[in-house]
Design an enzyme around this catalytic site. Structure first.
Site, short mmCIF file in Angstrom:
data_model
loop_
_atom_site.label_atom_id
_atom_site.label_comp_id
_atom_site.label_asym_id
_atom_site.label_seq_id
_atom_site.Cartn_x
_atom_site.Cartn_y
_atom_site.Cartn_z
N ASP A 40 0.86 -1.19 0.00
CA ASP A 40 0.00 0.00 0.00
C ASP A 40 0.90 1.24 0.00
O ASP A 40 1.15 1.86 1.05
CB ASP A 40 -0.93 -0.02 1.23
CG ASP A 40 -2.05 1.01 1.13
OD1 ASP A 40 -1.76 2.16 0.74
OD2 ASP A 40 -3.21 0.67 1.44
N ARG A 46 -11.57 -2.90 -8.42
CA ARG A 46 -12.26 -2.39 -9.60
C ARG A 46 -11.59 -3.01 -10.83
O ARG A 46 -10.36 -3.15 -10.88
CB ARG A 46 -12.17 -0.85 -9.68
CG ARG A 46 -13.11 -0.13 -8.73
CD ARG A 46 -14.58 -0.28 -9.12
NE ARG A 46 -15.51 0.41 -8.24
CZ ARG A 46 -16.18 -0.14 -7.21
NH1 ARG A 46 -15.99 -1.41 -6.91
NH2 ARG A 46 -17.02 0.56 -6.49
N GLU A 86 -17.85 -2.94 -17.12
CA GLU A 86 -19.11 -3.56 -16.66
C GLU A 86 -20.26 -2.70 -17.16
O GLU A 86 -20.15 -1.48 -17.17
CB GLU A 86 -19.14 -3.60 -15.13
CG GLU A 86 -18.14 -4.55 -14.51
CD GLU A 86 -18.15 -4.46 -12.98
OE1 GLU A 86 -19.12 -3.94 -12.40
OE2 GLU A 86 -17.18 -4.93 -12.37
N HIS A 111 -19.42 -8.98 -9.88
CA HIS A 111 -19.27 -7.83 -8.98
C HIS A 111 -20.22 -7.95 -7.78
O HIS A 111 -21.04 -7.07 -7.54
CB HIS A 111 -19.51 -6.51 -9.73
CG HIS A 111 -19.04 -5.29 -8.99
ND1 HIS A 111 -18.72 -4.12 -9.60
CD2 HIS A 111 -18.84 -5.06 -7.66
CE1 HIS A 111 -18.35 -3.21 -8.70
NE2 HIS A 111 -18.42 -3.77 -7.50
N1 NAI Z 1 -16.03 -6.12 -5.45
C1 NAI Z 1 -16.81 -5.46 -4.65
O1 NAI Z 1 -17.98 -5.80 -4.50
C2 NAI Z 1 -16.32 -4.29 -3.89
C3 NAI Z 1 -15.24 -3.55 -4.34
N2 NAI Z 1 -14.78 -2.49 -3.61
C4 NAI Z 1 -13.63 -1.75 -4.12
O2 NAI Z 1 -12.56 -1.93 -3.20
C5 NAI Z 1 -11.90 -0.69 -3.04
C6 NAI Z 1 -11.19 -0.66 -1.71
O3 NAI Z 1 -12.12 -0.61 -0.65
P1 NAI Z 1 -11.67 -0.17 0.81
O4 NAI Z 1 -10.58 -1.04 1.31
O5 NAI Z 1 -12.89 -0.11 1.63
O6 NAI Z 1 -11.11 1.26 0.52
P2 NAI Z 1 -10.13 2.12 1.42
O7 NAI Z 1 -10.16 3.49 0.89
O8 NAI Z 1 -10.42 1.87 2.86
O9 NAI Z 1 -8.69 1.46 1.13
C7 NAI Z 1 -8.06 1.49 -0.10
C8 NAI Z 1 -6.57 1.34 0.14
O10 NAI Z 1 -5.93 1.23 -1.12
C9 NAI Z 1 -4.71 1.95 -1.02
N3 NAI Z 1 -4.15 2.28 -2.33
C10 NAI Z 1 -4.45 3.34 -3.13
N4 NAI Z 1 -3.68 3.31 -4.22
C11 NAI Z 1 -2.89 2.21 -4.13
C12 NAI Z 1 -1.89 1.63 -4.95
N5 NAI Z 1 -1.51 2.18 -6.11
N6 NAI Z 1 -1.30 0.47 -4.55
C13 NAI Z 1 -1.66 -0.11 -3.38
N7 NAI Z 1 -2.58 0.42 -2.54
C14 NAI Z 1 -3.20 1.56 -2.92
C15 NAI Z 1 -5.07 3.17 -0.19
O11 NAI Z 1 -3.92 3.78 0.37
C16 NAI Z 1 -5.98 2.55 0.85
O12 NAI Z 1 -5.27 2.15 2.00
C17 NAI Z 1 -13.01 0.35 -3.19
O13 NAI Z 1 -12.52 1.60 -3.57
C18 NAI Z 1 -13.90 -0.26 -4.24
O14 NAI Z 1 -13.51 0.21 -5.50
C19 NAI Z 1 -15.33 -2.16 -2.40
C20 NAI Z 1 -16.40 -2.87 -1.93
C21 NAI Z 1 -17.01 -3.95 -2.65
O1 LIG Z 2 -19.16 -0.80 -2.36
C1 LIG Z 2 -18.57 -0.85 -3.45
O2 LIG Z 2 -17.65 -0.10 -3.78
C2 LIG Z 2 -18.98 -1.86 -4.44
O3 LIG Z 2 -18.24 -2.23 -5.32
C3 LIG Z 2 -20.35 -2.38 -4.29
O4 LIG Z 2 -20.43 -3.55 -3.58
C4 LIG Z 2 -20.92 -2.53 -5.66
O5 LIG Z 2 -22.29 -2.60 -5.62
P1 LIG Z 2 -23.19 -1.81 -6.67
O6 LIG Z 2 -23.23 -0.42 -6.21
O7 LIG Z 2 -22.53 -1.90 -8.01
O8 LIG Z 2 -24.49 -2.49 -6.57
#
Ligand code: NAI
Ligand SMILES: O=C(O)C(=O)[C@H](O)COP(=O)(O)O
Length: 384
Positions: free
Chosen positions: A147, A210, A239, A256
């Site tokens: 990170d 993502r 997507e 997703h």
């Molecule tokens: N597949 C899914 O259903 C979901 C996907 N997500 C995705 O996961 C991402 C992360 O979620 P959280 O951990 O809650 O976010 P967060 O903001 O708490 O943590 C993200 C971390 O990534 C780090 N980061 C940023 N750029 C980086 C890089 N180039 N290399 C390594 N680390 C880097 C940041 O410093 C931070 O510590 C969200 O932004 C969202 O896009 C989140 C929830 C559900």
């Molecule tokens: O919380 C996020 O960030 C996510 O990726 C969600 O779980 C995605 O859910 P939708 O908003 O696409 O239904």
């Protein structure tokens, strides 16, 4: 007050019903005309929110019931004086459980008796990556954390961080960064041809952050070369128009839904409800717990030591197994591009109720302290 809300946000009436009229809309392709007379707009990740959607509207508050915010032009909202709230961490545990289940299936595929033999590189150690690291370390895995933004900020005060290259040398590499562009440590196509070239068939690459963090073309090319890694993707470039030829080439493909536990989704609604209440100067009277139904599976009992040998992975799979989601995604990968995109969204809209491990009590007989600790690490409640 008129609240325009994505129809896929759960419990909108229960949380927001007292605030005014609610109009449910399809979030994908939401038009400016549909939001023009709204005061509040509540979205999910599929709605792009910025000038094009909101200029000239009455909207004063935008909430997204998601962790990710890459679909929101936060700077424009600020300039326009529109208050914005997201739901940081709301479904972090759900994603961590998804990755644990993928890991469990991977250990099974490799015929490993002890899944903690696998080293795990976590790229992006925020709410999701941090929760995952916490669980894995308690389970006894060797975990490497990558990170760079945190490493820059925390220096010696933070945990030990490794480079992306070092994380990519682990048996399993799992991506949990936000999608960012045009900034230091931007993540757009962070994993491209160069990074993929070093991965081998002894490794698993997981992306639950993502889709755009991996260069799809480079990944497809790598998967056609000798010794490709196994890949598990929950998120995709472009997507819902995902690349069917990539689905064909990867091991686990899900639409997703890593964050789609009921707890995670309802906490997303709760967090934007709290933010709107604060904005309006109203008390927060509702909590997600009051709306969560009893889980269909609330107890699992292991009655013999033999069963306990693989108990964690069995219990985890009873809560969530990615393979049925993978199967459903593959069945909709036929037909035209339009039909496939509609199928992708349909799978997400009609997603079955999935509960987190914390909703299940595991009963163990005569188990070791370390097994009990492992169940607690995953998040189960225990009855000995
Ligand atoms: N597949 C899914 O259903 C979901 C996907 N997500 C995705 O996961 C991402 C992360 O979620 P959280 O951990 O809650 O976010 P967060 O903001 O708490 O943590 C993200 C971390 O990534 C780090 N980061 C940023 N750029 C980086 C890089 N180039 N290399 C390594 N680390 C880097 C940041 O410093 C931070 O510590 C969200 O932004 C969202 O896009 C989140 C929830 C559900
Ligand atoms: O919380 C996020 O960030 C996510 O990726 C969600 O779980 C995605 O859910 P939708 O908003 O696409 O239904």
């Amino acid at each position: 007050m008129l609240i325009v809300a994505d129809e896929n946000i759960p419990l909108v009436d229960s949380f927001f019903g007292d605030f005014g009229e609610i109009r449910r809309v399809s979030g994908r392709g939401l038009s400016a005309a549909e939001v023009r007379d709204a005061d509040v707009l509540l979205v999910r990740s599929v709605t792009r929110v910025g000038r094009e959607l909101l200029e000239g509207s009455r909207v004063r508050f935008v909430g997204t019931a998601t962790i990710g915010t890459d679909h929101i032009d936060v700077d424009w909202l600020e300039q326009a004086g529109i208050r914005f709230a997201s739901a940081p961490g709301c479904n972090a545990n759900s994603v961590a459980e998804y990755v644990l289940s993928v890991l469990s299936a991977y250990a099974e595929k490799r015929g490993l008796e002890d899944w903690t033999e696998l080293t795990v590189g976590i790229v992006g150690v925020g709410n999701v990556g941090g929760e995952l690291a916490h669980k894995l370390e308690r389970l006894g895995f060797e975990v490497r954390l990558c990170d760079p933004p945190r490493a820059d900020l925390e220096g010696e005060d933070g945990p030990e961080f490794v480079s992306l290259e070092q994380a990519l040398a682990c048996d399993v590499v799992t991506l949990h960064t936000p999608l960012t562009r045009d900034q230091q440590h931007a993540t757009y196509h962070m994993v491209g041809a160069e990074q993929l070239a070093g991965l081998t068939s002894d490794q698993l690459l997981v992306n639950a952050g993502r889709g755009e963090v991996i260069d799809t073309e480079a990944l497809r090319a790598r998967l056609d070369e000798p010794n490709p890694p196994l890949v598990a993707l929950d998120v995709w470039e472009r997507e819902p128009r995902i690349d069917p030829s990539l689905v064909d080439r990867i091991w686990i493909a899900t639409p997703h839904i890593a964050g789609y536990s009921l707890e995670g989704k309802v906490q997303g609604t709760e967090m934007i409800y709290q933010a709107l209440s604060k904005y309006l100067g109203l008390p927060v009277r509702k909590k997600s717990g009051q709306f969560l139904p009893e889980p269909a599976l609330s107890k699992v009992a292991f009655t013999s030591a033999a069963e306990e040998a693989d108990a964690i992975r069995v219990a985890l799979r009873l809560c969530y197994d990615p393979r049925p989601d993978d199967g459903r995604l593959r069945t909709i990968m036929t037909g035209s591009a339009e039909e496939r995109a509609a199928g992708f969204d349909r799978l997400r809209r009609n997603y079955p109720v999935r509960r987190e491990c914390s909703s299940v009590t595991v009963q163990l007989k005569g188990s070791s302290k370390s097994l009990q600790d492992s169940f607690r690490a995953v998040g189960f409640k225990l009855k000995i």
